[in-house]
Motif scaffolding. Structure first.
Motif, PDB file in Angstrom:
ATOM      1  N   GLY A 210       0.770  -1.048   0.074  1.00 35.19           N
ATOM      2  CA  GLY A 210       0.015  -0.095  -0.021  1.00 35.19           C
ATOM      3  C   GLY A 210       0.686   1.129   0.099  1.00 35.19           C
ATOM      4  N   ASN A 211       2.054   1.093   0.960  1.00 34.03           N
ATOM      5  CA  ASN A 211       2.727   2.483   0.869  1.00 34.03           C
ATOM      6  C   ASN A 211       3.638   2.626  -0.578  1.00 34.03           C
ATOM      7  OD1 ASN A 211       5.780   3.588   1.167  1.00 34.03           O
ATOM      8  ND2 ASN A 211       4.834   3.903   3.296  1.00 34.03           N
ATOM      9  N   ILE A 212       3.709   1.540  -1.147  1.00 30.57           N
ATOM     10  CA  ILE A 212       4.574   1.639  -2.558  1.00 30.57           C
ATOM     11  C   ILE A 212       3.631   2.178  -3.704  1.00 30.57           C
ATOM     12  CG2 ILE A 212       6.034   0.304  -4.502  1.00 30.57           C
ATOM     13  CD1 ILE A 212       6.903  -1.251  -2.131  1.00 30.57           C
ATOM     14  N   ILE A 213       2.333   1.540  -3.738  1.00 26.13           N
ATOM     15  CA  ILE A 213       1.547   1.645  -5.046  1.00 26.13           C
ATOM     16  C   ILE A 213       0.519   2.715  -4.500  1.00 26.13           C
ATOM     17  CG2 ILE A 213       2.115  -0.810  -5.659  1.00 26.13           C
ATOM     18  CD1 ILE A 213      -0.880  -1.250  -4.795  1.00 26.13           C
ATOM     19  N   GLY A 214       0.584   3.164  -3.382  1.00 25.92           N
ATOM     20  CA  GLY A 214      -0.809   4.209  -3.054  1.00 25.92           C
ATOM     21  C   GLY A 214      -0.800   5.277  -4.074  1.00 25.92           C
TER      22      GLY A 214
ATOM     23  N   VAL B 155      -2.063   4.445  -7.464  1.00 29.32           N
ATOM     24  CA  VAL B 155      -3.115   4.287  -7.826  1.00 29.32           C
ATOM     25  C   VAL B 155      -4.028   5.481  -7.768  1.00 29.32           C
ATOM     26  CG1 VAL B 155      -5.361   3.281  -6.494  1.00 29.32           C
ATOM     27  CG2 VAL B 155      -3.111   2.023  -6.355  1.00 29.32           C
ATOM     28  N   PHE B 156      -3.562   6.329  -6.785  1.00 31.87           N
ATOM     29  CA  PHE B 156      -4.283   7.803  -6.706  1.00 31.87           C
ATOM     30  C   PHE B 156      -4.261   8.476  -8.478  1.00 31.87           C
ATOM     31  CE2 PHE B 156      -3.217   8.129  -2.050  1.00 31.87           C
ATOM     32  CZ  PHE B 156      -4.304   7.206  -2.028  1.00 31.87           C
ATOM     33  N   LYS B 157      -3.103   8.251  -9.077  1.00 34.88           N
ATOM     34  CA  LYS B 157      -2.922   8.897 -10.265  1.00 34.88           C
ATOM     35  C   LYS B 157      -3.677   8.325 -11.252  1.00 34.88           C
ATOM     36  CE  LYS B 157       1.727  10.767  -9.283  1.00 34.88           C
ATOM     37  NZ  LYS B 157       3.418  10.655  -9.671  1.00 34.88           N
ATOM     38  N   ILE B 158      -3.806   6.920 -11.348  1.00 29.94           N
ATOM     39  CA  ILE B 158      -4.441   6.122 -12.319  1.00 29.94           C
ATOM     40  C   ILE B 158      -5.777   6.653 -12.381  1.00 29.94           C
ATOM     41  CG2 ILE B 158      -5.057   3.964 -12.832  1.00 29.94           C
ATOM     42  CD1 ILE B 158      -2.301   3.114 -12.051  1.00 29.94           C
ATOM     43  N   PHE B 159      -6.445   6.595 -11.060  1.00 29.84           N
ATOM     44  CA  PHE B 159      -8.042   6.705 -10.919  1.00 29.84           C
ATOM     45  C   PHE B 159      -8.270   8.156 -10.559  1.00 29.84           C
ATOM     46  CE2 PHE B 159      -7.388   2.158  -9.807  1.00 29.84           C
ATOM     47  CZ  PHE B 159      -8.304   1.734 -10.406  1.00 29.84           C
TER      48      PHE B 159
ATOM     49  N   ILE C 195      -7.655  10.326  -8.258  1.00 29.90           N
ATOM     50  CA  ILE C 195      -8.043  10.527  -6.759  1.00 29.90           C
ATOM     51  C   ILE C 195      -7.502  11.761  -6.368  1.00 29.90           C
ATOM     52  CG2 ILE C 195      -8.554   9.869  -4.624  1.00 29.90           C
ATOM     53  CD1 ILE C 195      -8.543   6.962  -5.559  1.00 29.90           C
ATOM     54  N   LYS C 196      -7.996  13.037  -6.195  1.00 31.95           N
ATOM     55  CA  LYS C 196      -7.121  14.140  -5.789  1.00 31.95           C
ATOM     56  C   LYS C 196      -7.620  14.595  -4.519  1.00 31.95           C
ATOM     57  CE  LYS C 196      -6.361  15.679 -10.607  1.00 31.95           C
ATOM     58  NZ  LYS C 196      -6.794  16.788 -11.662  1.00 31.95           N
ATOM     59  N   GLU C 197      -8.789  14.347  -4.145  1.00 39.22           N
ATOM     60  CA  GLU C 197      -9.122  14.742  -2.608  1.00 39.22           C
ATOM     61  C   GLU C 197      -8.511  14.117  -1.248  1.00 39.22           C
ATOM     62  OE1 GLU C 197     -10.916  16.212   0.369  1.00 39.22           O
ATOM     63  OE2 GLU C 197     -11.699  16.858  -1.503  1.00 39.22           O
ATOM     64  N   PRO C 198      -7.676  14.980  -0.647  1.00 39.63           N
ATOM     65  CA  PRO C 198      -6.945  14.775   0.508  1.00 39.63           C
ATOM     66  C   PRO C 198      -7.689  13.783   1.259  1.00 39.63           C
ATOM     67  CG  PRO C 198      -6.911  17.049   0.029  1.00 39.63           C
ATOM     68  CD  PRO C 198      -7.857  16.377  -0.849  1.00 39.63           C
ATOM     69  N   ILE C 199      -8.875  14.041   1.656  1.00 36.41           N
ATOM     70  CA  ILE C 199      -9.609  13.110   2.713  1.00 36.41           C
ATOM     71  C   ILE C 199      -9.670  11.575   2.137  1.00 36.41           C
ATOM     72  CG2 ILE C 199     -11.713  12.613   3.923  1.00 36.41           C
ATOM     73  CD1 ILE C 199     -12.245  15.568   4.194  1.00 36.41           C
ATOM     74  N   SER C 200      -9.825  11.444   0.917  1.00 35.49           N
ATOM     75  CA  SER C 200     -10.171  10.312   0.254  1.00 35.49           C
ATOM     76  C   SER C 200      -8.851   9.407   0.176  1.00 35.49           C
ATOM     77  CB  SER C 200     -10.745  10.495  -1.235  1.00 35.49           C
ATOM     78  OG  SER C 200     -11.978  11.059  -1.006  1.00 35.49           O
ATOM     79  N   LYS C 201      -7.740  10.212  -0.087  1.00 37.96           N
ATOM     80  CA  LYS C 201      -6.460   9.605   0.061  1.00 37.96           C
ATOM     81  C   LYS C 201      -5.994   9.062   1.426  1.00 37.96           C
ATOM     82  CE  LYS C 201      -4.442  12.461  -3.828  1.00 37.96           C
ATOM     83  NZ  LYS C 201      -3.156  13.336  -3.966  1.00 37.96           N
TER      84      LYS C 201
ATOM     85  N   GLU D 203       3.475  11.716   4.365  1.00 40.49           N
ATOM     86  CA  GLU D 203       4.329  12.325   3.528  1.00 40.49           C
ATOM     87  C   GLU D 203       3.542  13.116   2.438  1.00 40.49           C
ATOM     88  OE1 GLU D 203       6.793   9.322   1.760  1.00 40.49           O
ATOM     89  OE2 GLU D 203       7.515   8.469   3.262  1.00 40.49           O
ATOM     90  N   ILE D 204       2.428  12.655   2.041  1.00 44.54           N
ATOM     91  CA  ILE D 204       1.825  13.398   1.131  1.00 44.54           C
ATOM     92  C   ILE D 204       1.130  14.778   1.713  1.00 44.54           C
ATOM     93  CG2 ILE D 204      -0.399  13.232  -0.148  1.00 44.54           C
ATOM     94  CD1 ILE D 204      -0.088  10.241  -0.543  1.00 44.54           C
TER      95      ILE D 204
END
Length: 230
Positions: free
Chosen positions: A162-166, A169-173, A175-181, A199-200
């Motif tokens: 999850g740490n590596i691909i998180g 995945v956000f870029k592919i789909f 997903i820009k909302e901080p809460i969702s991430k 980190e984000i």
């Protein structure tokens, strides 16, 4: 070197911490996602034990002290959540909905895959706590009759992945909302995912911290129900 592990009660802790420090330095210098400090430290520690011909039980006798910090470290994650308390109050319905969806998805996925692969009930309950923090997951696995040591390994692997691909995945789909991430990382990759969330950004870290606690509680409740499905 094997004699050193047997004679020193802190040899296991020392090797573990040095391996993690090496992983952290490597990640900062090369900035490659797969070089997660925890993953690197696991590999380095395994290599050292194999080369030095050190039995796992001997190593664990000296490294067990690190596990004492799991619970207080998890509790400390409440600090960033406190700092974003107003944001949480304004979005509590979406936050709770997201966490519940994450927990149900995790448990259902384990159920389906175990049925497809023909795993035993004991294997199945071993995998159920894969997305919650180790401190809680070990208790759930033991209570349901699973292999606790394997549960720990699965939890670590889940978190590292999850740490590596998180972010990927956000870029592919998109997903820009901080809460969702934050909710996604916390409910699927527990504390290791939360490290990435922090980190984000601050909001991502706070929401991920909340997810760890609520996901843990919901998994404890629902895992006992799901355990009867197979």
């Amino acid at each position: 070197m094997s004699d050193m592990f047997e004679s020193s009660i802190f040899a296991g802790v020392t090797i573990s911490l040095l391996a993690y420090m090496f992983g952290s330095v490597l990640k900062k210098k090369l900035k490659i996602a797969i070089l997660n400090p925890l993953l690197v430290s696991i590999i380095v520690t395994i290599v050292v034990l194999v080369v030095a011909d050190v039995d796992y039980d001997v190593y664990n006798e000296g490294a067990k002290y690190l596990s004492w910090f799991l619970t207080p470290a998890t509790v400390c994650l409440a600090i960033p959540l406190y700092e974003q308390w107003e944001l949480l109050k304004h979005n509590y319905k979406a936050v709770l909905g997201g966490i519940v969806a994450g927990v149900i998805t995790s448990l259902t996925t384990v159920l389906v895959l175990c049925k497809v692969m023909g795993l035993s009930h004991k294997d199945y309950v071993t995998l159920l706590p894969k997305s919650i923090t180790t401190a809680i997951g070990m208790g759930v696995s033991e209570e349901l009759g699973g292999y606790v040591t394997i549960t720990v390994a699965v939890i670590v692997v889940t978190g590292v992945i999850g740490n590596i691909i998180g972010e990927i995945v956000f870029k592919i789909f998109r997903i820009k909302e901080p809460i969702s991430k934050g909710l996604a990382l916390g409910s699927s990759a527990h504390a290791i995912g939360t490290a990435k969330a922090m980190e984000i950004g601050e909001v991502e870290g706070a929401m991920s911290s909340l997810s760890i606690a609520v996901t843990g509680i919901l998994t404890v409740i629902l895992a006992s129900v799901y355990a009867h499905f197979m």
